[in-house]
Write a protein that holds these residues in place. Structure first.
Motif, PDB file in Angstrom:
ATOM      1  N   ASN A  13     -13.068 -32.961 -76.051  1.00  0.00           N
ATOM      2  CA  ASN A  13     -14.492 -32.642 -75.912  1.00  0.00           C
ATOM      3  C   ASN A  13     -15.019 -32.032 -77.204  1.00  0.00           C
ATOM      4  O   ASN A  13     -14.558 -30.970 -77.649  1.00  0.00           O
ATOM      5  N   ASN A  15     -17.832 -30.639 -77.872  1.00  0.00           N
ATOM      6  CA  ASN A  15     -18.447 -29.317 -77.715  1.00  0.00           C
ATOM      7  C   ASN A  15     -17.407 -28.225 -77.775  1.00  0.00           C
ATOM      8  O   ASN A  15     -17.591 -27.203 -78.426  1.00  0.00           O
ATOM      9  N   ASP A  16     -16.338 -28.464 -77.069  1.00  0.00           N
ATOM     10  CA  ASP A  16     -15.263 -27.461 -77.062  1.00  0.00           C
ATOM     11  C   ASP A  16     -14.702 -27.278 -78.468  1.00  0.00           C
ATOM     12  O   ASP A  16     -14.433 -26.151 -78.878  1.00  0.00           O
ATOM     13  N   GLU A  18     -16.153 -27.737 -81.234  1.00  0.00           N
ATOM     14  CA  GLU A  18     -17.081 -27.012 -82.087  1.00  0.00           C
ATOM     15  C   GLU A  18     -17.055 -25.522 -81.779  1.00  0.00           C
ATOM     16  O   GLU A  18     -16.984 -24.679 -82.672  1.00  0.00           O
ATOM     17  N   LEU A  19     -17.105 -25.230 -80.503  1.00  0.00           N
ATOM     18  CA  LEU A  19     -17.111 -23.814 -80.132  1.00  0.00           C
ATOM     19  C   LEU A  19     -15.810 -23.115 -80.561  1.00  0.00           C
ATOM     20  O   LEU A  19     -15.829 -22.008 -81.063  1.00  0.00           O
ATOM     21  N   THR A  22     -15.752 -22.634 -84.249  1.00  0.00           N
ATOM     22  CA  THR A  22     -16.657 -21.519 -84.575  1.00  0.00           C
ATOM     23  C   THR A  22     -15.939 -20.200 -84.339  1.00  0.00           C
ATOM     24  O   THR A  22     -15.997 -19.277 -85.152  1.00  0.00           O
ATOM     25  N   GLU A  26     -15.027 -17.252 -87.015  1.00  0.00           N
ATOM     26  CA  GLU A  26     -15.473 -15.861 -86.852  1.00  0.00           C
ATOM     27  C   GLU A  26     -14.346 -14.878 -87.102  1.00  0.00           C
ATOM     28  O   GLU A  26     -14.569 -13.802 -87.609  1.00  0.00           O
ATOM     29  N   THR A  96      -7.163 -24.232 -71.840  1.00  0.00           N
ATOM     30  CA  THR A  96      -7.741 -25.153 -70.868  1.00  0.00           C
ATOM     31  C   THR A  96      -8.781 -24.506 -69.969  1.00  0.00           C
ATOM     32  O   THR A  96      -8.860 -23.273 -69.900  1.00  0.00           O
ATOM     33  N   SER A  97      -9.551 -25.341 -69.305  1.00  0.00           N
ATOM     34  CA  SER A  97     -10.533 -24.842 -68.355  1.00  0.00           C
ATOM     35  C   SER A  97      -9.881 -24.628 -66.998  1.00  0.00           C
ATOM     36  O   SER A  97     -10.404 -23.934 -66.137  1.00  0.00           O
ATOM     37  N   LYS A 118      -9.872 -20.869 -70.609  1.00  0.00           N
ATOM     38  CA  LYS A 118     -11.043 -20.584 -71.449  1.00  0.00           C
ATOM     39  C   LYS A 118     -12.109 -19.904 -70.609  1.00  0.00           C
ATOM     40  O   LYS A 118     -12.578 -20.470 -69.616  1.00  0.00           O
ATOM     41  N   VAL A 120     -15.714 -18.678 -69.316  1.00  0.00           N
ATOM     42  CA  VAL A 120     -17.033 -19.311 -69.399  1.00  0.00           C
ATOM     43  C   VAL A 120     -17.948 -18.500 -70.320  1.00  0.00           C
ATOM     44  O   VAL A 120     -18.683 -19.028 -71.139  1.00  0.00           O
ATOM     45  N   ASP A 121     -17.835 -17.194 -70.198  1.00  0.00           N
ATOM     46  CA  ASP A 121     -18.665 -16.311 -71.041  1.00  0.00           C
ATOM     47  C   ASP A 121     -18.238 -16.470 -72.500  1.00  0.00           C
ATOM     48  O   ASP A 121     -17.047 -16.329 -72.833  1.00  0.00           O
ATOM     49  N   PHE A 122     -19.190 -16.758 -73.365  1.00  0.00           N
ATOM     50  CA  PHE A 122     -18.851 -17.078 -74.754  1.00  0.00           C
ATOM     51  C   PHE A 122     -18.268 -15.887 -75.494  1.00  0.00           C
ATOM     52  O   PHE A 122     -17.364 -16.027 -76.309  1.00  0.00           O
ATOM     53  N   THR A 123     -18.775 -14.700 -75.211  1.00  0.00           N
ATOM     54  CA  THR A 123     -18.248 -13.500 -75.869  1.00  0.00           C
ATOM     55  C   THR A 123     -16.765 -13.339 -75.539  1.00  0.00           C
ATOM     56  O   THR A 123     -15.940 -13.075 -76.412  1.00  0.00           O
ATOM     57  N   LEU A 126     -14.788 -16.052 -77.349  1.00  0.00           N
ATOM     58  CA  LEU A 126     -14.535 -15.680 -78.750  1.00  0.00           C
ATOM     59  C   LEU A 126     -13.339 -14.741 -78.828  1.00  0.00           C
ATOM     60  O   LEU A 126     -12.425 -14.908 -79.630  1.00  0.00           O
TER      61      LEU A 126
ATOM     62  N   SER B 702     -12.365 -27.910 -60.938  1.00  0.00           N
ATOM     63  CA  SER B 702     -11.866 -26.774 -61.695  1.00  0.00           C
ATOM     64  C   SER B 702     -11.974 -27.027 -63.199  1.00  0.00           C
ATOM     65  O   SER B 702     -12.389 -26.194 -63.973  1.00  0.00           O
ATOM     66  N   HIS B 703     -11.578 -28.231 -63.581  1.00  0.00           N
ATOM     67  CA  HIS B 703     -11.481 -28.535 -65.004  1.00  0.00           C
ATOM     68  C   HIS B 703     -12.808 -28.947 -65.599  1.00  0.00           C
ATOM     69  O   HIS B 703     -13.225 -28.432 -66.640  1.00  0.00           O
ATOM     70  N   ARG B 706     -16.430 -26.661 -65.210  1.00  0.00           N
ATOM     71  CA  ARG B 706     -16.473 -25.443 -65.985  1.00  0.00           C
ATOM     72  C   ARG B 706     -16.879 -25.675 -67.442  1.00  0.00           C
ATOM     73  O   ARG B 706     -17.623 -24.884 -68.011  1.00  0.00           O
ATOM     74  N   ARG B 710     -19.369 -23.586 -69.925  1.00  0.00           N
ATOM     75  CA  ARG B 710     -18.917 -22.840 -71.100  1.00  0.00           C
ATOM     76  C   ARG B 710     -19.732 -23.271 -72.328  1.00  0.00           C
ATOM     77  O   ARG B 710     -20.131 -22.467 -73.152  1.00  0.00           O
ATOM     78  N   HIS B 711     -19.993 -24.573 -72.355  1.00  0.00           N
ATOM     79  CA  HIS B 711     -20.751 -25.084 -73.508  1.00  0.00           C
ATOM     80  C   HIS B 711     -22.147 -24.522 -73.496  1.00  0.00           C
ATOM     81  O   HIS B 711     -22.655 -24.089 -74.523  1.00  0.00           O
ATOM     82  N   ASP B 713     -23.237 -21.743 -72.221  1.00  0.00           N
ATOM     83  CA  ASP B 713     -23.206 -20.340 -72.625  1.00  0.00           C
ATOM     84  C   ASP B 713     -22.933 -20.223 -74.121  1.00  0.00           C
ATOM     85  O   ASP B 713     -23.644 -19.522 -74.845  1.00  0.00           O
ATOM     86  N   GLY B 714     -21.919 -20.983 -74.541  1.00  0.00           N
ATOM     87  CA  GLY B 714     -21.517 -20.913 -75.945  1.00  0.00           C
ATOM     88  C   GLY B 714     -22.652 -21.295 -76.891  1.00  0.00           C
ATOM     89  O   GLY B 714     -23.003 -20.534 -77.791  1.00  0.00           O
ATOM     90  N   PHE B 715     -23.226 -22.448 -76.623  1.00  0.00           N
ATOM     91  CA  PHE B 715     -24.251 -22.912 -77.566  1.00  0.00           C
ATOM     92  C   PHE B 715     -25.525 -22.079 -77.493  1.00  0.00           C
ATOM     93  O   PHE B 715     -26.183 -21.870 -78.504  1.00  0.00           O
ATOM     94  N   ARG B 717     -25.595 -18.930 -77.071  1.00  0.00           N
ATOM     95  CA  ARG B 717     -25.299 -17.739 -77.896  1.00  0.00           C
ATOM     96  C   ARG B 717     -25.452 -18.076 -79.375  1.00  0.00           C
ATOM     97  O   ARG B 717     -26.003 -17.305 -80.154  1.00  0.00           O
TER      98      ARG B 717
END
Lengths: 143, 910
Positions: A13, A15-16, A18-19, A22, A26, A96-97, A118, A120-123, A126, B702-703, B706, B710-711, B713-715, B717
């Motif tokens: 993924n 998006n994953d 990239e995050l 990032t 950091e 993993t999720s 992983k 869900v909350d980005f903080t 990180l 589950s997989h 989510r 997460r994306h 929230d992440g993006f 931020r």
């Protein structure tokens, strides 16, 4: 070793990816991060096959594996790594999720070194990635 | 010898004594006075006129006078009370007769004794004296005590002599149980007890205890008795004691023992006195024996007075009285033999200690009377017996002889008895009322009851309860003089055993020619009867067996002639047994068949082995057919000779049909089973697939669900970071995005958990809800610091359930109660249990919080169903759905009651 070994990161993924990248940025980690997109590429990377045919010879300091990936999933890749005499000493962290008990148990049975869900909350995400980086790339000693 | 003129010189010189001033030495007066003053004796001198010429200091002290003032004073003026008393008289005597006098005398005014040595001279007297009071008193006391002692010694000697002359044993013991005194009688008695000829001496006894003298057991006995006297101060008076000495001689003593006390009343020992009363006791015993013998004679005489009664009824009555007459009745047995019949006491047995006397009737020996002791007794006149007992026995024998003589003449039936005794048959004579008169040996054997136990009693005791009036039947015939022969009946022995007897009864006339008794001769025919019964039983059983057996049974002789058959076989041939017997198969079957049957029979006889064959038979009686298995077996007699062929045919038609049906069933069943198995497999596979699908779905949720969150929230931020100065509105929006994604994440978790719960099997064990709920409530204790909340918990039961799942239930319900009372003050959460009549528990969790509208009560337990906004009360909305799922999995039910702002109550009926 004068060279800093890379971190291998398998995640389908974008998006994953990239995050996560990032997050690594950091925490200012010196290691290069090599990203692959499925399990098969992980094995190819490690065994210098396919498009990794002429990759310079170096072992990653840690492999971060997503579980749900196309072609070959993370569990299968883990199984191959941990049953290969040359590869099994490389630390593998499942990133993993999935919080499914089944995945967790199977991974540990196959000899995974760590299992991280992983957040869900980005903080928090990180924070988790930073810790993984610090521990496996800097603190942990490998063969 | 001179007297000095002046005071110093007026000293008289005594003549012949050592202490006197010796004239040979010319003492000057100074020296003299110095001597007189220093010597310990008192000294005075008197002139002829009894006036003091000198008194030394010592004398002054004794008299309590100053010597100087005494010079020239007249002695008897100074001591007038002494005039006429011993001192005065002796002084006078010495002066007058001019002799030296030495005297010892008591002087009452001073309460003192004095020794005076009086030296006379022409000029006067020189007197030396000494206070000897102490010596004198000692002497006197000594004398007094000597006299006392002498008196005592005399008294003691007298006392001892006295005691030694007493014929009774007298002795004393001290506190340590040692003999302190023993008189001659006692010394003799002790010697006697020890079996010695010479009496013991005092020295052998004094200071010793009974344990030093007697054998251990005897000493122990004495010790115990003495102890009660010496230790407890008890007095034993006139106790009778029986003892046997070492020589085996017995004696009786009358013993008294008295505690001995000192002046303070403390026990210092004891005195014992014993008289030998053996002779007295013996006399008493002898007297008693004679009395017993007399009593016996009296009773026996009385009993033997009776006439017209058969001796068999009288003699046994004598036995207890004879037993009582003997010295040791408890060990005495008696046996009286009369005309061959023995009468004896119950305890009778042969022993060597026997006394016997022959019974004569007119000089003819007809029996004897024997008395036996059952154990050895002390020797007496005749063995263990007294000579008086011999005399008694002889007179008893005579009396019995005379009695028999009388009876014989009076009772003609008695003559038969000796004859009857010779027979081995049970021969008895019974009076018409049933009283047994004679009972011979044969009867004793047959009925198992000795004559002495039955004579005089009624014969009907042997009649079985259902034959009690048999006697009346006999009576009616016998009275008429009719005999009864070979009457077969039953009799019951006293031990309860039954027997069959054959009886011959003959009536007997008395002296007056009336039939009043009868002679009964019985034989035991039990064995014969039993054999008959056994054979009859066997025969009847066998017959019934053959008749009722569903098989066909027949028997043919070796020639093929029918001997017997059962009703089933009759039906086959369609004729009665009577028509079958005596005929062969050729009479009933076709020639070919009959030949085959005959061949089979001969084969069986020849080989001796059974022949089995299967075949269809048609019944002539009703024409029905059946499939039969026929077995032919040879039959032998007791000598092993073949007597025939036994045939048994069993209808196996049904069995055959069943077998076939069974085989068909099995086949069908096997097909059915196969189908079923296949279906089960299919279903299992389907189920597995469904489960797999569900699992895959959950896995995917589950997989995959989510990651986008997460994306987001992440993006968002990251986006926020790119904005250098976000407005407060923008910040709020970013927060909302974060909040929502986090919310959805927890909803996904809850949903996953819910689905996992659904697939989890319930494992039931006993769960104590009381402790479980208390533990959960305890976790809310810290809450009390910020909230006014009270938990009321009643007694909760122990139920069967899955502890982990039930924990989830109560955690959810209690946390809900706590949550929905957050705006209530004071908040009360109540948890309790009601017992319903059908053994169900209804557990309730009640709060006084926000409550709910009963209109939505049915939605309460749905997934993600919420009756309150998230702003009011946070939560995923899946808690109660979980609760319901768990409760249902336990086979229980849950329901809720509530009212808005008036709290809610959840009930679990389990």
């Amino acid at each position: 070793m004068g060279k800093i070994p890379p971190i291998l990161y398998a995640e389908d993924n974008e998006n994953d990816v990239e995050l996560t990248l990032t997050a690594f940025r950091e925490c200012k980690l010196q290691n290069r991060i090599d990203v692959v997109y499925d399990g098969q590429q992980v094995i190819d990377y490690l065994t210098y096959h396919g498009k990794f045919n002429d990759r310079p010879e170096e072992k990653p300091v840690v492999i971060l594996l997503d579980i749900k990936m196309p072609k070959m999933d993370g569990i299968q890749a883990l199984k191959i790594i941990k049953s290969d005499e040359n590869l099994k000493t490389i630390p593998v962290v499942m990133l993993t999720s999935s919080s499914m008990e089944k995945d967790l148990i199977e991974s540990y049975n196959l000899g995974v070194n760590a299992y991280v869900v992983k957040p869900v909350d980005f903080t928090e995400f990180l924070e988790a990635v930073k810790k993984i980086g610090f521990f496996w790339a800097l603190i942990n000693k490998t063969v | 010898m001179h007297i000095f003129e002046d005071e110093k010189n007026r000293i008289m010189t005594p003549k012949n004594t050592d202490e006197a001033v010796c004239p040979a030495f010319h003492w000057d007066s100074e020296q003299l006075i110095s001597i007189l003053e220093t010597m310990t004796d008192a000294f005075v001198s008197l002139d002829k006129n009894w006036c003091y010429t000198y008194m030394n200091q010592r004398a002054g002290e004794i008299f309590g006078r100053d010597p100087k003032t005494m010079i020239g004073k007249h002695i008897w003026t100074e001591f007038p009370e002494e005039i006429g008393q011993p001192f005065h008289l002796n002084f006078e005597k010495a002066m007058k007769e001019q002799i030296f006098i030495q005297m010892e005398e008591y002087y009452p005014p001073y309460d003192k004794w004095f020794e005076n040595r009086i030296h006379p001279s022409k000029e006067g007297l020189a007197i030396f004296f000494q206070d000897i009071t102490r010596r004198k008193k000692t002497e006197l006391a000594l004398k007094e005590s000597e006299e006392k002692f002498r008196a005592l010694a005399e008294e003691r000697a007298l006392f001892k002599t006295m005691i030694n002359h007493i014929p009774s044993s007298v002795f004393a013991k001290d506190q340590q149980f040692r003999k302190t005194a023993a008189n001659s009688a006692h010394l003799k008695q002790m010697a006697n007890a020890l079996g010695l000829n010479e009496p013991l001496t005092e020295s052998e006894v004094i200071g010793k205890t009974d344990f030093d003298i007697y054998p251990g057991k005897t000493a122990e006995l004495y010790y115990q008795e003495d102890e009660s006297v010496i230790k407890n101060g008890e007095t034993i008076m006139n106790r009778e004691q029986y003892s046997i000495n070492a020589a085996g001689e017995s004696s009786w003593e009358l013993i008294s023992k008295i505690p001995l006390k000192n002046e303070q009343g403390k026990i210092i020992g004891m005195v014992g006195i014993a008289h030998d009363i053996s002779e007295l006791v013996y006399q008493k015993h002898i007297l008693n024996e004679r009395l017993k013998e007399l009593r016996c004679l009296y009773r026996v005489t009385e009993i033997l007075q009776e006439i017209n009664v058969h001796p068999g009824k009288i003699i046994p009555k004598l036995i207890p009285h004879i037993v009582q007459a003997y010295q040791h009745p408890e060990f005495t047995a008696v046996r009286i033999l009369v005309e061959g019949i023995y009468f004896q006491s119950d305890n009778f047995m042969e022993t060597p200690w026997i006394q016997s006397s022959v019974i004569f009737v007119s000089d003819k020996e007809v029996g004897k009377i024997e008395v036996l002791y059952l154990k050895e007794m002390p020797e007496n006149d005749e063995g263990p017996f007294y000579k008086e007992e011999r005399a008694l026995l002889d007179s008893l024998a005579r009396m019995i002889g005379q009695f028999i003589d009388r009876s014989t003449k009076a009772q003609p039936a008695y003559l038969l008895t000796s004859l009857l005794e010779l027979s081995n048959d049970a021969i008895v004579i019974i009076s018409l009322d049933g009283t047994v008169v004679t009972w011979n040996k044969g009867a004793e054997q047959l009925y198992g009851t000795p004559a002495r136990e039955i004579i005089g009693k009624n014969i009907t005791v042997f009649y079985p309860s259902d034959l009690k009036n048999e006697l009346q039947f006999f009576d009616s015939k016998l009275k008429q003089g009719e005999s009864i022969s070979h009457h077969e009946t039953k009799r019951r022995r006293l031990d309860g055993s039954q027997m069959d007897v054959s009886i011959n009864l003959t009536p007997l006339k008395n002296g007056e020619g009336i039939f009043d008794s009868f002679l009964a001769i019985s034989h035991d025919i039990t064995e014969r009867k039993n054999n008959e019964r056994v054979i009859e039983n066997e025969r009847s059983r066998l017959r019934t067996l053959i008749q009722t057996i569903p098989d066909l049974v027949w028997l043919k002789d070796p020639e093929g002639v029918y001997l017997t058959c059962n009703p089933q076989f009759e039906r086959l041939l369609g004729v009665q047994e009577t028509e079958i017997i005596g005929k062969t198969d050729f009479h009933f079957a076709s020639k070919e068949n009959a030949t085959v049957f005959r061949k089979e029979d001969l084969e069986v006889i020849k080989t001796g082995k059974p022949n089995i064959n299967l075949g269809k038979l048609t019944f002539v009686s009703d024409g029905h057919t059946g499939f039969f298995e026929t077995i032919k077996t040879p039959m032998y007699d007791s000598k092993g000779e073949v007597i025939g062929v036994l045939g048994i045919a069993r209808n196996i038609t049904e069995i055959q049909q069943s077998r076939e049906a069974l085989a068909e069933r099995e086949k069908q069943l096997s097909i059915l089973n196969q189908t079923l198995e296949n279906r089960v497999e299919e279903r299992t596979a389907e189920l597995e697939a469904a489960n797999k699908d569900l699992e895959a779905f959950a896995y995917s949720v589950s997989h995959d669900l989510r990651s986008p969150l997460r994306h987001i929230d992440g993006f968002s931020r990251l986006l926020r970071k790119t904005i250098t100065e976000p407005s407060s509105e923008a910040i709020r929006f970013f927060d909302k995005i974060s909040e929502s994604s986090s919310k959805m994440s927890s909803m996904i978790d809850a949903l996953l958990n819910f689905s996992r719960l659904g697939r989890k099997p319930v494992s039931k064990i006993p769960v104590n809800l009381d402790t479980m709920v208390k533990q959960i409530v305890d976790q809310y204790q810290p809450l009390k610091e910020t909230r006014n909340i009270d938990f009321k918990i009643g007694k909760l039961p122990i139920i069967q359930g899955d502890p982990n799942l039930l924990q989830t239930v109560f955690e959810n319900l209690i946390s809900n109660a706590v949550k929905f009372t957050s705006n209530t003050n004071p908040a009360v959460v109540e948890i309790g249990c009601r017992n319903e009549k059908d053994d169900k528990h209804v557990i309730f969790i009640k709060d006084n919080g926000a409550g709910f509208d009963m209109a939505y009560a049915d939605k309460l337990f749905n997934v993600f169903q919420r009756l309150h906004t998230t702003d009011e009360f946070e939560g995923t909305g899946i808690g109660l759905a979980n609760v319901k799922q768990i409760i249902q999995k336990h086979g229980a039910s849950i329901y809720a009651e509530g009212k808005v702002n008036h709290g809610a109550t959840f009930y679990i009926a389990i």
